[in-house]
Design a protein around this motif. Structure first.
Motif, PDB file in Angstrom:
ATOM      1  N   ALA A  38     -45.531  32.700   3.963  1.00 39.24           N
ATOM      2  CA  ALA A  38     -44.550  33.234   4.912  1.00 39.24           C
ATOM      3  C   ALA A  38     -43.316  33.766   4.190  1.00 39.24           C
ATOM      4  CB  ALA A  38     -44.158  32.155   5.919  1.00 39.24           C
ATOM      5  N   ALA A  39     -42.834  33.007   3.204  1.00 37.80           N
ATOM      6  CA  ALA A  39     -41.634  33.425   2.483  1.00 37.80           C
ATOM      7  C   ALA A  39     -41.871  34.687   1.657  1.00 37.80           C
ATOM      8  CB  ALA A  39     -41.159  32.293   1.577  1.00 37.80           C
ATOM      9  N   SER A  40     -43.120  34.929   1.263  1.00 40.80           N
ATOM     10  CA  SER A  40     -43.450  36.092   0.434  1.00 40.80           C
ATOM     11  C   SER A  40     -43.686  37.357   1.234  1.00 40.80           C
ATOM     12  CB  SER A  40     -44.717  35.799  -0.391  1.00 40.80           C
ATOM     13  OG  SER A  40     -44.552  34.684  -1.212  1.00 40.80           O
ATOM     14  N   VAL A  45     -55.336  46.710  -2.666  1.00 43.98           N
ATOM     15  CA  VAL A  45     -54.284  45.710  -2.877  1.00 43.98           C
ATOM     16  C   VAL A  45     -54.882  44.339  -2.571  1.00 43.98           C
ATOM     17  CG1 VAL A  45     -51.992  44.907  -2.212  1.00 43.98           C
ATOM     18  CG2 VAL A  45     -52.523  47.364  -2.143  1.00 43.98           C
ATOM     19  N   HIS A  46     -54.780  43.426  -3.534  1.00 44.35           N
ATOM     20  CA  HIS A  46     -55.321  42.065  -3.366  1.00 44.35           C
ATOM     21  C   HIS A  46     -54.185  41.091  -3.646  1.00 44.35           C
ATOM     22  CE1 HIS A  46     -59.008  39.378  -3.444  1.00 44.35           C
ATOM     23  NE2 HIS A  46     -58.035  38.547  -3.757  1.00 44.35           N
ATOM     24  N   VAL A  47     -53.744  40.384  -2.605  1.00 43.15           N
ATOM     25  CA  VAL A  47     -52.640  39.432  -2.719  1.00 43.15           C
ATOM     26  C   VAL A  47     -53.166  38.040  -2.390  1.00 43.15           C
ATOM     27  CG1 VAL A  47     -50.445  38.698  -1.734  1.00 43.15           C
ATOM     28  CG2 VAL A  47     -50.850  41.121  -2.191  1.00 43.15           C
ATOM     29  N   ALA A  48     -52.850  37.084  -3.265  1.00 44.72           N
ATOM     30  CA  ALA A  48     -53.208  35.684  -3.036  1.00 44.72           C
ATOM     31  C   ALA A  48     -51.939  34.856  -3.128  1.00 44.72           C
ATOM     32  CB  ALA A  48     -54.234  35.216  -4.056  1.00 44.72           C
ATOM     33  N   ALA A  49     -51.594  34.163  -2.052  1.00 41.85           N
ATOM     34  CA  ALA A  49     -50.369  33.369  -2.021  1.00 41.85           C
ATOM     35  C   ALA A  49     -50.692  31.929  -1.670  1.00 41.85           C
ATOM     36  CB  ALA A  49     -49.374  33.939  -1.015  1.00 41.85           C
ATOM     37  N   ASP A  50     -50.092  31.006  -2.384  1.00 47.84           N
ATOM     38  CA  ASP A  50     -50.194  29.607  -1.995  1.00 47.84           C
ATOM     39  C   ASP A  50     -49.752  29.493  -0.528  1.00 47.84           C
ATOM     40  OD1 ASP A  50     -48.849  26.805  -1.618  1.00 47.84           O
ATOM     41  OD2 ASP A  50     -50.107  26.593  -3.408  1.00 47.84           O
ATOM     42  N   PRO A  51     -50.460  28.726   0.286  1.00 46.37           N
ATOM     43  CA  PRO A  51     -50.106  28.663   1.712  1.00 46.37           C
ATOM     44  C   PRO A  51     -48.663  28.267   1.976  1.00 46.37           C
ATOM     45  CG  PRO A  51     -52.269  27.689   1.350  1.00 46.37           C
ATOM     46  CD  PRO A  51     -51.697  27.979  -0.007  1.00 46.37           C
ATOM     47  N   THR A  52     -48.074  27.483   1.066  1.00 48.25           N
ATOM     48  CA  THR A  52     -46.674  27.093   1.263  1.00 48.25           C
ATOM     49  C   THR A  52     -45.708  28.233   0.989  1.00 48.25           C
ATOM     50  OG1 THR A  52     -46.356  26.324  -1.019  1.00 48.25           O
ATOM     51  CG2 THR A  52     -47.262  24.740   0.550  1.00 48.25           C
ATOM     52  N   GLN A  53     -46.199  29.315   0.363  1.00 51.54           N
ATOM     53  CA  GLN A  53     -45.345  30.431  -0.007  1.00 51.54           C
ATOM     54  C   GLN A  53     -45.669  31.710   0.763  1.00 51.54           C
ATOM     55  OE1 GLN A  53     -42.801  29.776  -2.209  1.00 51.54           O
ATOM     56  NE2 GLN A  53     -43.654  27.721  -1.899  1.00 51.54           N
TER      57      GLN A  53
END
Length: 500
Positions: free
Chosen positions: A289-291, A279-287
């Motif tokens: 926590a919410a994700s 599993v490889h997840v990349a999230a914008d730092p602003t998103q």
């Protein structure tokens, strides 16, 4: 890709609004084929006795794809500079403040399906610097989205060949017939490439129709501090001289509209599901926590989906979460769906269900879009039912209760025959497509329906399928049932069907 329903129904079927239908222009064409329905066909226009066609004749995007060959593999070696300091056109003048620059080369391995003195590639924009075929310089010309290549020697039918295109420029953002944006989308700290239905031709040359699927290796170099995320598995990452190179490998066949490249600052999480799937997840730092809560359920959703739809068809999974506004919609990019902001659990279900329906079993033409979106929408209904919410039957009945005056869009056209290119992502394709599937379930029973779905994904794994393929398959699986009225009234019928 998600689709909305009326606000009073969103507690039952929750999905983000994306695209709207406008014009009705086509007559009923039940099973209109492409010329051989594939990248190997020669339908469309622009072909001669020795020239591959300029398109495969899709009913909505006739110049998408190309005739005369079948792509097996893409090898993309790219560099992206969000500040535009590269040399996009080979003149020695840097891009400077004019915008970001993408440069590099695309090497396609393909098999000729006829003798070819020339052939087409789809590439909208960019400056082509050089083209070679099997290592020898080839002449080329441009005509709209078509890059026309004339190799030094004729290609004989059945021969495997390599064409390499060196190119650079500032990739386009396209506006679809329905008004949504695709192609190369600028973000606050980089870019994200979204390709449905034809946007991938803005950043690499190829056969950009879903009927021509191929494996892909992508090497991309970006300024140090930025991350580049794509499909498949990350094979290498190396930093030197202020730039970082990422190497991504997609082994399974992929339609080009499902290719993605996201460049920016990401919080990256790597893990495995309980059965060992990466599993490889990349999230914008602003998103990030919410994700977190929704993405924490990804392994659970994957296990749930595999139980209902059959074994997961790919070698990794994950997600890319951009900022809200970076795109107007989520997209089921292969292995790694893209979300504009933190996804809700049902939106995660929708895009992960697409890995079976759309990504593995890919539509033969864009007229078959309901096979993608009807199944992904119905997956939401099933998930909600299994989570203790409204049953799929209750969802069906709530939608059916809307009259043609209160929810006109739902009954505007049949799901298997969108009138035009601006309708392929409209409500009938999603919601009424799901209603067709529920009617099948009611006809054959719950157990037989799940067996039917698992068999469908197995029979067409990593392949293309049409509406005609699906209806014939259903009839073979339940030969004692008469599906004629269901197909006539719900799949191809105009207006709201009589109460079931």
């Amino acid at each position: 890709m998600p689709r909305s329903v009326p606000s009073s129904a969103r507690s039952v079927v929750r999905s983000a609004a994306v695209r709207s239908a406008v014009v009705r222009v086509c007559a009923l064409g039940l099973l209109l084929p492409l010329a051989a329905c594939g990248g190997s066909g020669d339908g469309g226009t622009g072909g001669g006795d020795d020239v591959g066609a300029a398109g495969v004749g899709d009913p909505y995007f006739p110049k998408a794809g190309n005739g005369g060959y079948d792509v097996h593999h893409y090898a993309l070696d790219l560099a992206y500079d969000p500040d535009g300091t590269d040399d996009p056109d080979g003149t020695g003048r840097p891009g400077g403040a004019d915008g970001p620059v993408l440069s590099g080369s695309a090497r396609l391995t393909a098999r000729a399906t006829r003798d070819l003195a020339a052939f087409h590639l789809d590439l909208d924009g960019m400056t082509v610097r050089r083209v070679t075929v099997d290592g020898r310089a080839a002449s080329f010309s441009r005509e709209g989205q078509e890059l026309i290549v004339r190799p030094a020697a004729r290609l004989v039918s059945g021969r495997t060949f390599e064409v390499t295109v060196a190119y650079a420029g500032r990739p386009k953002t396209l506006t679809d017939p329905d008004g949504s944006k695709e192609g190369w989308l600028r973000t606050a700290d980089g870019a994200v490439a979204l390709g449905e239905p034809t946007g991938s031709m803005t950043w690499f040359p190829g056969g950009h129709h879903p009927s021509d699927k191929a494996a892909c290796d992508l090497t991309v170099t970006v300024p140090e501090g930025l991350t580049a995320v794509s499909n498949g598995e990350l094979r290498a990452r190396r930093t030197s001289g202020g730039r970082t190179t990422f190497v991504w490998h997609t082994a399974e066949p992929m339609a080009t509209y499902l290719a993605t490249l996201a460049v920016g600052r990401f919080t990256v999480t790597r893990s495995t599901t309980p059965d060992g799937l990466p599993v490889h997840v990349a999230a914008d730092p602003t998103q990030a926590a919410a994700s977190r809560s929704a993405l924490a359920r990804l392994p659970e959703v994957m296990a749930w989906a595999a139980d209902r739809f059959g074994p997961y068809p790919f070698s990794s999974t994950g997600a890319i979460v951009e900022r809200p506004g970076d795109s107007a919609y989520a997209l089921e990019t292969q292995n790694r769906p893209v979300f504009p902001g933190a996804p809700t659990p049902d939106l995660l279900v929708h895009e992960l269900a697409h890995q079976w329906f759309g990504d593995s079993v890919t539509p033969r033409t864009w007229r078959d879009m309901w096979l993608n979106e009807g199944f992904a929408t119905y997956a939401e209904w099933l998930w909600t039912e299994d989570e203790g919410g409204p049953t799929a039957e209750e969802t069906f009945q709530e939608l059916y209760a809307y009259g043609e005056d209160t929810y006109e869009d739902l009954w505007a056209f049949p799901p298997a025959d969108p009138p035009g290119a601006d309708d392929i992502s409209a409500d009938p394709v999603y919601q009424r497509g799901a209603m067709v599937l529920h009617r099948i379930r009611r006809t054959v029973g719950d157990k037989a329906f799940l067996d039917l779905v698992r068999g469908w994904t197995a029979a067409h794994r990593h392949a293309n399928a049409s509406t005609g393929d699906f209806t014939a398959y259903v009839e073979r699986q339940a030969p004692d049932q008469d599906f004629g009225p269901l197909w006539r009234d719900w799949l191809y019928g105009e207006g709201k069907p009589d109460r079931p």
